[in-house]
Scaffold this active site. Sequence first.
Site, short mmCIF file in Angstrom:
data_model
loop_
_atom_site.label_atom_id
_atom_site.label_comp_id
_atom_site.label_asym_id
_atom_site.label_seq_id
_atom_site.Cartn_x
_atom_site.Cartn_y
_atom_site.Cartn_z
N ASN A 77 0.82 -1.20 0.00
CA ASN A 77 0.00 0.00 0.00
C ASN A 77 0.85 1.26 0.00
O ASN A 77 0.48 2.29 -0.56
CB ASN A 77 -0.93 0.00 1.22
CG ASN A 77 -1.98 -1.09 1.15
OD1 ASN A 77 -2.16 -1.73 0.11
ND2 ASN A 77 -2.68 -1.31 2.25
N ASN A 178 -0.03 -1.69 -6.95
CA ASN A 178 -0.33 -2.62 -5.87
C ASN A 178 -1.82 -2.56 -5.53
O ASN A 178 -2.36 -1.48 -5.29
CB ASN A 178 0.47 -2.26 -4.61
CG ASN A 178 0.07 -3.10 -3.41
OD1 ASN A 178 0.46 -4.27 -3.29
ND2 ASN A 178 -0.73 -2.54 -2.51
N GLU A 179 -2.47 -3.71 -5.56
CA GLU A 179 -3.86 -3.86 -5.09
C GLU A 179 -4.77 -2.73 -5.56
O GLU A 179 -5.54 -2.16 -4.79
CB GLU A 179 -3.90 -3.97 -3.56
CG GLU A 179 -3.25 -5.24 -3.05
CD GLU A 179 -3.39 -5.44 -1.54
OE1 GLU A 179 -3.90 -4.52 -0.85
OE2 GLU A 179 -2.98 -6.51 -1.05
N TYR A 250 -4.37 -13.55 2.62
CA TYR A 250 -3.99 -13.68 4.02
C TYR A 250 -5.06 -14.49 4.73
O TYR A 250 -6.25 -14.40 4.41
CB TYR A 250 -3.87 -12.30 4.67
CG TYR A 250 -2.78 -11.44 4.07
CD1 TYR A 250 -1.46 -11.62 4.46
CD2 TYR A 250 -3.06 -10.45 3.13
CE1 TYR A 250 -0.44 -10.83 3.92
CE2 TYR A 250 -2.05 -9.67 2.59
CZ TYR A 250 -0.75 -9.86 2.99
OH TYR A 250 0.25 -9.09 2.45
N GLU A 303 1.91 -11.68 -2.36
CA GLU A 303 1.63 -11.44 -0.94
C GLU A 303 0.84 -12.64 -0.42
O GLU A 303 -0.24 -12.94 -0.93
CB GLU A 303 0.82 -10.16 -0.70
CG GLU A 303 1.60 -8.87 -0.93
CD GLU A 303 0.84 -7.64 -0.46
OE1 GLU A 303 0.05 -7.73 0.53
OE2 GLU A 303 1.01 -6.57 -1.09
#
Length: 513
Positions: A77, A178-179, A250, A303
């Site tokens: 992030n 990212n994301e 996650y 990740e």
Amino acid sequence: MDQQNHLSARLVVEDDFQVGAVHDRLFGSFVEHLGRCVYTGIYEPEHPTADEHGFRRDVIELVRELGVTAVRYPGGNFVSGYRWEDGVGPREERPRRLDLAWHSTETNEFGLHEMAAWLAATGGNELMEAVNLGTRGLEEALDLLEYANIPGGTALSERRRANGADEPFDIRMWCLGNEMDGPWQLGHKTAEDYGTLAASVAAGMRQIDPDVELVVCGSSSHGMPTFGAWEQTVLERTFENVDFISCHAYYQPALNDDGTRDMASFLASGEDMDGFINDVAAIIDATKARLKSTHDVSISFDEWNVWYQGEEPSKVPEGRGNWPVAPRLLEDIYSVADAVVFGDLLITLLKNADRVRAACVAQLVNVIAPIMTEPGGPAWRQTTFWPFALTARLAKGGTVLEPKLTADTVATPRYGAVNGVNAVAVRCADGTLAVFATNRSQDAPAAFEVTVPGTAETVEATTLHDSDPFAANTLNDRERVAPYANDSAALDAASGTVRVTLPPISWTVLHIR
């Protein structure tokens, strides 16, 4: 059928049936400017073990032991608001900035040059660089690539040389943001907008360096409401110019209505990861067919980890006047059960080695990490350190063999009946055989039998287990949990069969010569 008191499982290993090569990048990790990952993690100039660069030597030694091969940097992030220029040049001239991702202050004392030097100190691990496509775009990405990879003769490459790096960094692997699917992401975009931007950045970067390997953002979790549609849209716009699409996942035990944790489903988290990989692979294949392309796109699972999101160690600072430097964030202390799940996720990545050609455990130090440090004090191994280190040591350079596994099942509220034992076999680079296995049952030991090809002479079994599944390594008890020799392992050389007992909630590796 479900077994309550005893499980049985059998793995048949045959060299003729292969999944694929184990790519070194499968054992990557992640360093983000988040909490204490960098500052007082890998970099602490005042620490007794600090070298001339300010790098903690005790951490470098543990990173080498862990077996990490590539490091994704600087986020995460964080990268969606990062100005790479802030982290180069004389330290005393670098600006302090607000980090909006983690409500902190970034001093920029550590940047690209320091990261390259730190990687060299760890043994030459590969740098996997992320570019900011949140608040920035094509021009800034091209500038960073020119600064990093062009030998000299231009304003930016000469600036790098003036800043102390005469030779280019020659970064091969680049993450395009990212994301970007996440509403929490600074500069969050729709799939259409991100896909269009990523396509232009990818094409531009290839005009500077045609051989770079590019990772386009996939979904930040399997459960995202836009999952699937996001991948399809982004890949249709970028397919020919990218080499990877990312997956992030996650895991933590969900809370039941009575306040207890759903440990049964947690121990089977690999089921979700496997489904995630298979779903993304199917979208890649469908897009390739629809575009009539001959190009291949792989998965970068850049990740993954166990992370107790929303719980106290993950709380982010708040308040207009509260922007601390390197606060303690996301410092989960991992238990034996967490390490078993972690090992199960590694097994899942290996099982999918034909599609997953890169992966990064997030993160490396202090922040949901296998390595912990105390400022001015010691560094130590978390429980999750052990499955990663032992798997990397044996599996790097090997070949994953197709798992022919039969096992009794255990019941889980989330995934239904799943194999009580999860396992994979790798033909190691030196010709020996490694079998990695988890017992997902909370209370039943498993009788695990492995039939191996050829002549087996010896077997070594190493198990991570504890009578207390919530035992952990902490500052005050840094060696509470460690793997041990599993003396139940026995080899019947005549039949080529290895038998071993896997305790409940355990991770085991068999090394067969």
